[in-house]
Design a protein around this motif. Sequence first.
Motif, PDB file in Angstrom:
ATOM      1  N   LEU A 157       0.309  10.704  -7.299  1.00  0.00           N
ATOM      2  CA  LEU A 157      -0.052   9.260  -7.318  1.00  0.00           C
ATOM      3  C   LEU A 157       0.167   8.369  -6.195  1.00  0.00           C
ATOM      4  O   LEU A 157      -0.701   7.687  -5.822  1.00  0.00           O
ATOM      5  N   ALA A 158       1.575   8.475  -5.750  1.00  0.00           N
ATOM      6  CA  ALA A 158       1.753   7.627  -4.641  1.00  0.00           C
ATOM      7  C   ALA A 158       0.938   8.072  -3.373  1.00  0.00           C
ATOM      8  O   ALA A 158       0.449   7.005  -2.664  1.00  0.00           O
ATOM      9  N   PHE A 159       0.634   9.120  -3.370  1.00  0.00           N
ATOM     10  CA  PHE A 159      -0.310   9.480  -2.170  1.00  0.00           C
ATOM     11  C   PHE A 159      -1.772   8.905  -2.422  1.00  0.00           C
ATOM     12  O   PHE A 159      -2.344   8.769  -1.264  1.00  0.00           O
ATOM     13  N   VAL A 160      -2.263   9.135  -3.710  1.00  0.00           N
ATOM     14  CA  VAL A 160      -3.402   8.592  -3.896  1.00  0.00           C
ATOM     15  C   VAL A 160      -3.418   7.106  -3.597  1.00  0.00           C
ATOM     16  O   VAL A 160      -4.392   6.455  -3.037  1.00  0.00           O
ATOM     17  N   PHE A 161      -2.380   6.252  -4.072  1.00  0.00           N
ATOM     18  CA  PHE A 161      -2.420   4.739  -3.495  1.00  0.00           C
ATOM     19  C   PHE A 161      -2.360   4.591  -2.089  1.00  0.00           C
ATOM     20  O   PHE A 161      -3.115   3.792  -1.594  1.00  0.00           O
ATOM     21  N   GLN A 162      -1.591   5.516  -1.092  1.00  0.00           N
ATOM     22  CA  GLN A 162      -1.687   5.391   0.180  1.00  0.00           C
ATOM     23  C   GLN A 162      -3.006   5.936   0.654  1.00  0.00           C
ATOM     24  O   GLN A 162      -3.295   5.100   1.771  1.00  0.00           O
ATOM     25  N   THR A 163      -3.582   6.616   0.238  1.00  0.00           N
ATOM     26  CA  THR A 163      -5.078   7.105   0.795  1.00  0.00           C
ATOM     27  C   THR A 163      -5.925   5.928   0.273  1.00  0.00           C
ATOM     28  O   THR A 163      -6.983   5.688   1.228  1.00  0.00           O
ATOM     29  N   LEU A 164      -6.055   5.704  -0.955  1.00  0.00           N
ATOM     30  CA  LEU A 164      -6.871   4.362  -1.218  1.00  0.00           C
ATOM     31  C   LEU A 164      -6.503   3.115  -0.135  1.00  0.00           C
ATOM     32  O   LEU A 164      -7.614   2.443  -0.165  1.00  0.00           O
ATOM     33  N   SER A 165      -5.460   2.838   0.098  1.00  0.00           N
ATOM     34  CA  SER A 165      -5.251   1.593   0.715  1.00  0.00           C
ATOM     35  C   SER A 165      -5.769   1.721   2.084  1.00  0.00           C
ATOM     36  O   SER A 165      -6.009   0.769   2.787  1.00  0.00           O
ATOM     37  N   ARG A 166      -5.489   3.101   2.711  1.00  0.00           N
ATOM     38  CA  ARG A 166      -6.164   3.031   4.030  1.00  0.00           C
ATOM     39  C   ARG A 166      -7.979   3.133   4.165  1.00  0.00           C
ATOM     40  O   ARG A 166      -8.491   2.987   4.790  1.00  0.00           O
ATOM     41  N   ARG A 167      -8.500   3.975   3.242  1.00  0.00           N
ATOM     42  CA  ARG A 167     -10.010   4.034   3.099  1.00  0.00           C
ATOM     43  C   ARG A 167     -10.685   3.128   2.244  1.00  0.00           C
ATOM     44  O   ARG A 167     -11.929   3.166   2.501  1.00  0.00           O
ATOM     45  N   LYS A 168      -9.960   2.430   1.604  1.00  0.00           N
ATOM     46  CA  LYS A 168     -10.696   1.501   0.875  1.00  0.00           C
ATOM     47  C   LYS A 168      -9.824  -0.090   1.122  1.00  0.00           C
ATOM     48  O   LYS A 168      -9.458  -0.687   0.187  1.00  0.00           O
ATOM     49  N   PRO A 169      -9.761  -0.372   2.588  1.00  0.00           N
ATOM     50  CA  PRO A 169      -9.031  -1.593   2.854  1.00  0.00           C
ATOM     51  C   PRO A 169      -9.454  -2.894   2.295  1.00  0.00           C
ATOM     52  O   PRO A 169      -8.848  -4.020   2.205  1.00  0.00           O
ATOM     53  N   ASP A 170     -10.655  -2.885   1.803  1.00  0.00           N
ATOM     54  CA  ASP A 170     -11.561  -4.066   1.519  1.00  0.00           C
ATOM     55  C   ASP A 170     -11.002  -4.396  -0.016  1.00  0.00           C
ATOM     56  O   ASP A 170     -11.313  -5.460  -0.579  1.00  0.00           O
ATOM     57  N   LEU A 171     -10.464  -3.250  -0.704  1.00  0.00           N
ATOM     58  CA  LEU A 171     -10.249  -3.273  -2.003  1.00  0.00           C
ATOM     59  C   LEU A 171      -8.610  -4.123  -2.369  1.00  0.00           C
ATOM     60  O   LEU A 171      -7.844  -3.009  -2.123  1.00  0.00           O
ATOM     61  N   ASP A 172      -8.600  -5.180  -2.150  1.00  0.00           N
ATOM     62  CA  ASP A 172      -7.293  -5.726  -2.015  1.00  0.00           C
ATOM     63  C   ASP A 172      -6.761  -6.226  -3.316  1.00  0.00           C
ATOM     64  O   ASP A 172      -5.588  -7.082  -3.397  1.00  0.00           O
ATOM     65  N   ALA A 173      -6.990  -5.878  -4.412  1.00  0.00           N
ATOM     66  CA  ALA A 173      -6.550  -6.162  -5.711  1.00  0.00           C
ATOM     67  C   ALA A 173      -5.790  -4.811  -6.145  1.00  0.00           C
ATOM     68  O   ALA A 173      -5.312  -4.758  -7.443  1.00  0.00           O
TER      69      ALA A 173
END
Length: 477
Positions: A58-74
Motif C-alpha cells: 500500500l505504501a508503494f501504491v501511495f508512492q506510485t500515485l504521488s508520482r504518476r498523478k501529481p495533480d491529485l493533491d488531496a
Amino acid sequence: MSTDSTEGKLSRGALIALVVGSMIGSGIFAIPSAFGNATGVFGALIAWTISGFGMLSLAFVFQTLSRRKPDLDAGIYAYAKAGFGNYFGFLAAFGYWVGACLADVACLVLIKSTLGGFFPIFGDGTTFAALLGASILLWLVHFLILRGVREAAALNTIATVAKIVPLVIFIFLAIYGFKSDIFAVNFWGGEERTVSSVFNQVRSTMLVTVFVFVGIEGASVYSRYAKDRRDVGVATVLGFLGVLSLLVIVTMLSYGVLLRPELAALATPSMAGVLEAVVGRWGAVFISIGLLISVLGNYLSWSLVAAEVLFSAASHKTMPAFLATENKNKAPVASLWASNLLIQAFLLITPFAEYAFKLALKMTSVMTLVPYLLVAAYGWKLASKGETYQTGESARRKDLIFGAIATIYAAGMIYAGGLKFLLLSSMLYALGTALYFWSRREQGLAVFDSKEKLVFGGITIAGLVGVCGFISGALTL
C-alpha cells in the motif's frame, strides 16, 4: 497558500514525521501483551511478514500515485474519486475523516486512563473528570491548530522525536534483559506445533497489526503542503519501514524477557510491564510517561489529518462548500470545528461503551480500511489500463503486482473485522451521506448515477440492519 512557492511548505523530514507521528501512538506500547495473548515468536514473525508486506504494498501504491498523478493533491480522497467517481470519493473522504476523529477519541481516552493509574479521579478514562479533562485538551489543541497548520506540523515533528526516545531506550534495556532460554520457550507459542495451530495464532494477531499501521498515508493527505511532491512517496515508504522495524524489534525483544502467559497478563501499556521486569518499578513509570508523550503527539497528528481531509474534499466540491473555509493563518477553520465537534460527540458516548478505547481503536481501523481499499484498487486499475505508462514500461508490472496485493490485503482485513463493525460503519456512512446530498444540491447536480444508487442502497440496508441489531440487543457497544 501559493502553489508556486516553497515558503511555508513542508520538508521531506516534516512529511516523514507526519507518517511516523500518525502511526506511532498507543498501539506500539500495547504490542507485547497483544501478541503474547495471541501467539508465540514464530506466529508473530509470520504475522508481521504478512501485514508488513501488505502495508508496504500500500505504501508503494501511495508512492506510485504521488508520482504518476501529481495533480491529485488531496491524497487518499482524491485517488478514490479519480478512480471510481464522486460518491466513492466521498465515501473515502468521509470514512477517513470519521476514522481520524475516532483515532483522536482513542487517544484522549487512553491519555486519561493512563493518568488514572496515578490519579484515581480519572479512572478508566471515562469518568466525569476524565471527560472534562479530555474536552479541555480537545479544545486547546483546536485553538493551537487555528494558529496555523505549518506551526502545528512543526510541533508534531518535535513530538515525534520525543516519542521515539523512550522506545529506543526500551530497546536498549530490553536487549540487556533478553534471555535466550525464555525466547526459545516462547518460540512456538504453545504445546502444539502444527500448521493449524500456527495459522490460528497468526489469524488472531492480524487485526492488531492493522491498528498499529493506520496513519501510513499521513504524508499523502498533506501532499498539497509538500515543498517537493516527490517527497510524499519517499516519506510514506521511509516512515513505514521505520515504524515496522520498531514494531518487530519491540515484539521480538519482549518474547525474550517474559514468558508468553506473563506477557498476556500485563496491563496496558504492556511495554511498561516488560521494562519493569528488567529494571524495576521506575521502568514502568518511564514507559507510562513515554506513552503520554506518544499519544499526545499522535492526537495532534490525527487532529491535523482529520481537518485536512475534510477541507480537501470540500475544496474539490465533494463536501459542502463551507467546509473549505480557511482563516487568516491558512488553517481549515470550518473543517476543524466540524472535526472537533464530532470528536466531542463521540467522547460523550464513551461511558456507555463496554470498553471505550478498544471500540474506538477497532472502529478507526474499519473506517480507514475502506479508503485504503479504494486507493489500492485505483493503483491496480491505473496499472491494469496502462494509464500514465509508456508502452513496454517495466514499472507497470511491478505497480500492478503491488496494487493487487494491497487491494487483496485491505479487502481481507475488512472481512476479518467482523460483521458487527461492518454494520456500525455502514450506519455512519449512511448518515454521513447527508453531506454528499448537501454538496450535490448546492451545485445543482444529480446526487447519484445508477451505480451509485445501488451502492448507497446497499449501505443503507446494512445500516438499518445495524440499527435493528442495537434495538434488539443483538449488537452492543
